[in-house]
Design a protein around this motif. Structure first.
Motif, PDB file in Angstrom:
ATOM      1  N   GLU A  17       0.840  -1.192   0.000  1.00  0.00           N
ATOM      2  CA  GLU A  17       0.000   0.000   0.000  1.00  0.00           C
ATOM      3  C   GLU A  17       0.877   1.246   0.000  1.00  0.00           C
ATOM      4  O   GLU A  17       1.774   1.386   0.826  1.00  0.00           O
ATOM      5  CB  GLU A  17      -0.894  -0.005   1.241  1.00  0.00           C
ATOM      6  N   PRO A  18       0.638   2.179  -0.918  1.00  0.00           N
ATOM      7  CA  PRO A  18       1.471   3.376  -0.958  1.00  0.00           C
ATOM      8  C   PRO A  18       1.148   4.286   0.213  1.00  0.00           C
ATOM      9  O   PRO A  18       0.031   4.286   0.729  1.00  0.00           O
ATOM     10  CB  PRO A  18       1.071   4.033  -2.286  1.00  0.00           C
ATOM     11  N   THR A  19       2.126   5.031   0.618  1.00  0.00           N
ATOM     12  CA  THR A  19       1.864   6.044   1.631  1.00  0.00           C
ATOM     13  C   THR A  19       1.086   7.190   0.994  1.00  0.00           C
ATOM     14  O   THR A  19       0.963   7.270  -0.234  1.00  0.00           O
ATOM     15  CB  THR A  19       3.181   6.589   2.196  1.00  0.00           C
ATOM     16  N   GLY A  20       0.564   8.060   1.816  1.00  0.00           N
ATOM     17  CA  GLY A  20      -0.161   9.205   1.279  1.00  0.00           C
ATOM     18  C   GLY A  20       0.704  10.040   0.366  1.00  0.00           C
ATOM     19  O   GLY A  20       0.270  10.494  -0.702  1.00  0.00           O
ATOM     20  N   ASN A  21       1.968  10.249   0.755  1.00  0.00           N
ATOM     21  CA  ASN A  21       2.872  11.043  -0.074  1.00  0.00           C
ATOM     22  C   ASN A  21       3.148  10.367  -1.412  1.00  0.00           C
ATOM     23  O   ASN A  21       3.232  11.027  -2.445  1.00  0.00           O
ATOM     24  CB  ASN A  21       4.191  11.288   0.667  1.00  0.00           C
ATOM     25  N   GLU A  22       3.297   9.039  -1.391  1.00  0.00           N
ATOM     26  CA  GLU A  22       3.513   8.311  -2.641  1.00  0.00           C
ATOM     27  C   GLU A  22       2.305   8.430  -3.550  1.00  0.00           C
ATOM     28  O   GLU A  22       2.429   8.694  -4.754  1.00  0.00           O
ATOM     29  CB  GLU A  22       3.807   6.836  -2.345  1.00  0.00           C
ATOM     30  N   TYR A  35       1.906  10.118  -7.357  1.00  0.00           N
ATOM     31  CA  TYR A  35       1.353   9.485  -8.551  1.00  0.00           C
ATOM     32  C   TYR A  35       0.269  10.370  -9.157  1.00  0.00           C
ATOM     33  O   TYR A  35       0.182  10.525 -10.383  1.00  0.00           O
ATOM     34  CB  TYR A  35       0.762   8.116  -8.215  1.00  0.00           C
ATOM     35  N   MET A  36      -0.573  10.901  -8.309  1.00  0.00           N
ATOM     36  CA  MET A  36      -1.646  11.769  -8.778  1.00  0.00           C
ATOM     37  C   MET A  36      -1.080  13.029  -9.426  1.00  0.00           C
ATOM     38  O   MET A  36      -1.585  13.498 -10.458  1.00  0.00           O
ATOM     39  CB  MET A  36      -2.556  12.127  -7.597  1.00  0.00           C
ATOM     40  N   HIS A  37      -0.032  13.573  -8.826  1.00  0.00           N
ATOM     41  CA  HIS A  37       0.577  14.785  -9.372  1.00  0.00           C
ATOM     42  C   HIS A  37       1.188  14.511 -10.740  1.00  0.00           C
ATOM     43  O   HIS A  37       1.087  15.345 -11.657  1.00  0.00           O
ATOM     44  CB  HIS A  37       1.648  15.309  -8.420  1.00  0.00           C
ATOM     45  N   LEU A  38       1.800  13.333 -10.895  1.00  0.00           N
ATOM     46  CA  LEU A  38       2.383  12.984 -12.189  1.00  0.00           C
ATOM     47  C   LEU A  38       1.304  12.893 -13.261  1.00  0.00           C
ATOM     48  O   LEU A  38       1.473  13.400 -14.382  1.00  0.00           O
ATOM     49  CB  LEU A  38       3.136  11.660 -12.082  1.00  0.00           C
ATOM     50  N   LEU A  39       0.182  12.259 -12.937  1.00  0.00           N
ATOM     51  CA  LEU A  39      -0.921  12.176 -13.891  1.00  0.00           C
ATOM     52  C   LEU A  39      -1.425  13.569 -14.244  1.00  0.00           C
ATOM     53  O   LEU A  39      -1.754  13.860 -15.402  1.00  0.00           O
ATOM     54  CB  LEU A  39      -2.056  11.324 -13.313  1.00  0.00           C
ATOM     55  N   ASN A  98       2.910   2.788 -11.741  1.00  0.00           N
ATOM     56  CA  ASN A  98       2.263   3.213 -10.497  1.00  0.00           C
ATOM     57  C   ASN A  98       1.053   4.091 -10.769  1.00  0.00           C
ATOM     58  O   ASN A  98       0.012   3.955 -10.117  1.00  0.00           O
ATOM     59  CB  ASN A  98       3.265   3.960  -9.616  1.00  0.00           C
ATOM     60  N   VAL A  99       1.186   5.007 -11.720  1.00  0.00           N
ATOM     61  CA  VAL A  99       0.069   5.893 -12.057  1.00  0.00           C
ATOM     62  C   VAL A  99      -1.131   5.085 -12.526  1.00  0.00           C
ATOM     63  O   VAL A  99      -2.263   5.297 -12.086  1.00  0.00           O
ATOM     64  CB  VAL A  99       0.495   6.914 -13.138  1.00  0.00           C
ATOM     65  N   GLU A 100      -0.895   4.136 -13.421  1.00  0.00           N
ATOM     66  CA  GLU A 100      -2.002   3.351 -13.966  1.00  0.00           C
ATOM     67  C   GLU A 100      -2.601   2.413 -12.931  1.00  0.00           C
ATOM     68  O   GLU A 100      -3.820   2.229 -12.881  1.00  0.00           O
ATOM     69  CB  GLU A 100      -1.524   2.580 -15.204  1.00  0.00           C
TER      70      GLU A 100
END
Length: 531
Positions: A228-233, A237-241, A442-444
């Motif tokens: 499970e990714p951390t909130g920062n991770e 990912y969301m920022h990259l998208l 990770n994004v997908e």
């Protein structure tokens, strides 16, 4: 979708690991497919005990086995963050229900929506008709088992993954479990989370079909994970998208342009954002208001939170409020932030903290499709939220939604629509990030695939992804008493300038006062305004 953005696309997580489905793809290169790992168990399709039909998704969860450990997937515990449950909007007040300008007849609304969707189904019918020849479970004559298997083998021999996905969904829709399982086993040799766009989306669509067959869609949707990714991770990912695709920026800029236009003469502005996420939308608006001739207005923003964004940011809306307050102070814009402590579907009029003399703007950016309608909840929270918005007499209401039709659609056409809609999204990512790029995977996985699981594997109230095309939203807004507020030509030119920074395959269309952003002429996001 949100990266600090809204999360029409990025509303969930789908965790997979490489797990030994080794084969070769159409280019004869070695690929791997990752199987779902849920609560540290590796779930694979077991076909040793066959049944004559699939579980009925409208009944209580089935105990169909989906695990090598014979553990019922329907009994999975959900310990992951999930989308905020959408519940019915409480009656705001007697006067709201009695508004003479509003339509109260839910039957009329349902009839209008059904008529609209029937009219729109023509194209879908043509598309789906192509696949009647693949595994024609419903034809003028009943095919023998030998004929069905011959057709199925023909499909498999052609090696067209997209065709096989449709054939598998068609067989599942017809309760033909043997053909379904055979096609699944064949497709496992073809899909790859690091392959081409069809192979990548095929991996997630296939696992969604597996989850549906096991009647474990809801559990998978809520609990799928390995690491499970951390909130920062997750936020990264969301920022990259957000950065690599213009979908969010398109929605934000078009909505902000409509708000700025409507409020250009106002001295006190109150924006009600029913899903503020990380507050990114308002950065450009605050900066624009700072340069307004005659000085900026006093700005107040009321924001609604959701559990996904809360997890990603690592705290409540006070984090968003402090961030926007610092920005407003640096821009010398009088600013106040109010965090609403309720879900949009539960909001009461007093929760909005309206004040006399302020001009109100309501923002629905990629969130209304998560609010149930009359087909899920007899109280029709979707209509009630629109009625509340109309009741507070806003100067402008902005709507940004994914241009897809999955709300009232039965399983097979919904599967086809989901694949048709999300494949261009995967293609647009493919242009920017290499296929072996870890962050792309990770994004997908974390920002797209969980939506696919929900759309394909879940039914009833558990299916929270319920998109509607703009033509249907127009009908809903009109029934609630709104009138169109055409977007200005300035907004259109701003969006065109934005798209110059991206691949030339993105398309922008202005039609009937609304803007459509698409990929290679397939509309993906629509934006419009109302009053």
């Amino acid at each position: 979708m949100e990266t600090s953005p809204k999360h029409g696309y990025g509303s969930g997580r789908f965790y997979v690991e490489h797990q030994g489905y080794h084969s070769s793809d159409n280019t004869s290169q070695a690929t791997t497919y990752s199987s779902v790992q849920t609560l540290e168990q590796h779930y694979t399709l077991e076909s040793s005990s066959r049944t004559n039909s699939f579980p009925n998704h409208n009944n209580s969860p089935s105990s169909a086995n989906f695990s090598p450990h014979d553990s019922p997937a329907s009994q999975l515990e959900s310990n992951s963050y999930a989308l905020m449950p959408q519940q019915s909007l409480e009656i705001i007040s007697g006067s709201l229900e009695d508004e003479s300008c509003l339509t109260n007849d839910l039957d009329d609304l349902s009839h209008v929506i059904r008529e609209l969707e029937t009219a729109m189904r023509g194209t879908d019918t043509e598309i789906l008709g192509m696949y009647d020849t693949v595994v024609p479970m419903e034809s003028n004559r009943i095919l023998s088992e030998a004929e069905k298997w011959k057709l199925t083998m023909d499909v498999a021999s052609r090696g067209d993954l997209k065709e096989m996905l449709f054939a598998c969904a068609k067989a599942m829709d017809a309760n033909d479990i043997e053909i379904t399982e055979y096609l699944m086993s064949e497709m496992r040799k073809m899909v790859s989370i690091s392959g081409n766009p069809v192979q990548r989306i095929g991996a997630y669509m296939l696992e969604s079909l597996v989850a549906r067959m096991a009647c474990s869609g809801s559990a998978i949707y809520k609990a799928l994970k390995c690491k499970e990714p951390t909130g920062n991770e997750l936020l990264s990912y969301m920022h990259l998208l957000f950065e690599i695709c213009p979908y969010f920026k398109f929605g934000y800029l078009s909505a902000n342009g409509a708000i700025a236009e409507a409020m250009k003469e106002e001295n006190r502005v109150h924006i009600i954002d029913f899903q503020i996420n990380q507050g990114s939308q308002w950065i450009s608006l605050i900066q624009a208001l700072a340069g307004r001739p005659g000085g900026p207005p006093a700005l107040r923003i009321t924001g609604f939170d959701d559990s996904f964004s809360n997890f990603a940011r690592g705290g409540g809306l006070d984090i968003v409020g402090k961030r926007l307050t610092r920005l407003a102070q640096s821009c010398q814009v009088p600013f106040e932030f109010h965090a609403a402590g309720v879900a949009p579907s539960k909001v009461q009029l007093e929760d909005l903290k309206l004040q006399p003399g302020e001009a109100v703007a309501v923002n629905f950016a990629m969130m209304l499709h998560h609010v149930p309608d009359e087909t899920v909840d007899s109280h029709n929270p979707r209509e009630r939220l629109l009625r509340l918005a109309k009741h507070i007499c806003p100067k402008v209401v902005t709507l940004v939604e994914q241009e897809s039709n999955t709300n009232r659609v039965p399983f097979f056409p919904r599967f086809a629509e989901t694949l048709d809609y999300y494949l261009p999204v995967f293609e647009s990512i493919d242009v920017v990030l290499p296929r072996e790029h870890k962050e792309r995977i990770n994004v997908e996985q974390h920002c797209l695939a969980r939506e696919l699981v929900n759309l394909v594997a879940c039914e009833g109230a558990e299916r929270v992804e319920r998109h509607e095309p703009l033509r249907t939203w127009r009908s809903r807004f009109a029934m609630a008493g709104f009138k169109p507020y055409p977007l200005s030509s300035f907004v259109n030119s701003t969006i065109k300038n934005l798209l110059e920074n991206y691949c030339g395959n993105y398309t922008l269309e202005e039609r009937d006062g609304a803007l459509y952003l698409g990929w290679m002429n397939r509309p993906l996001v629509a934006s419009c305004a109302w009053r």
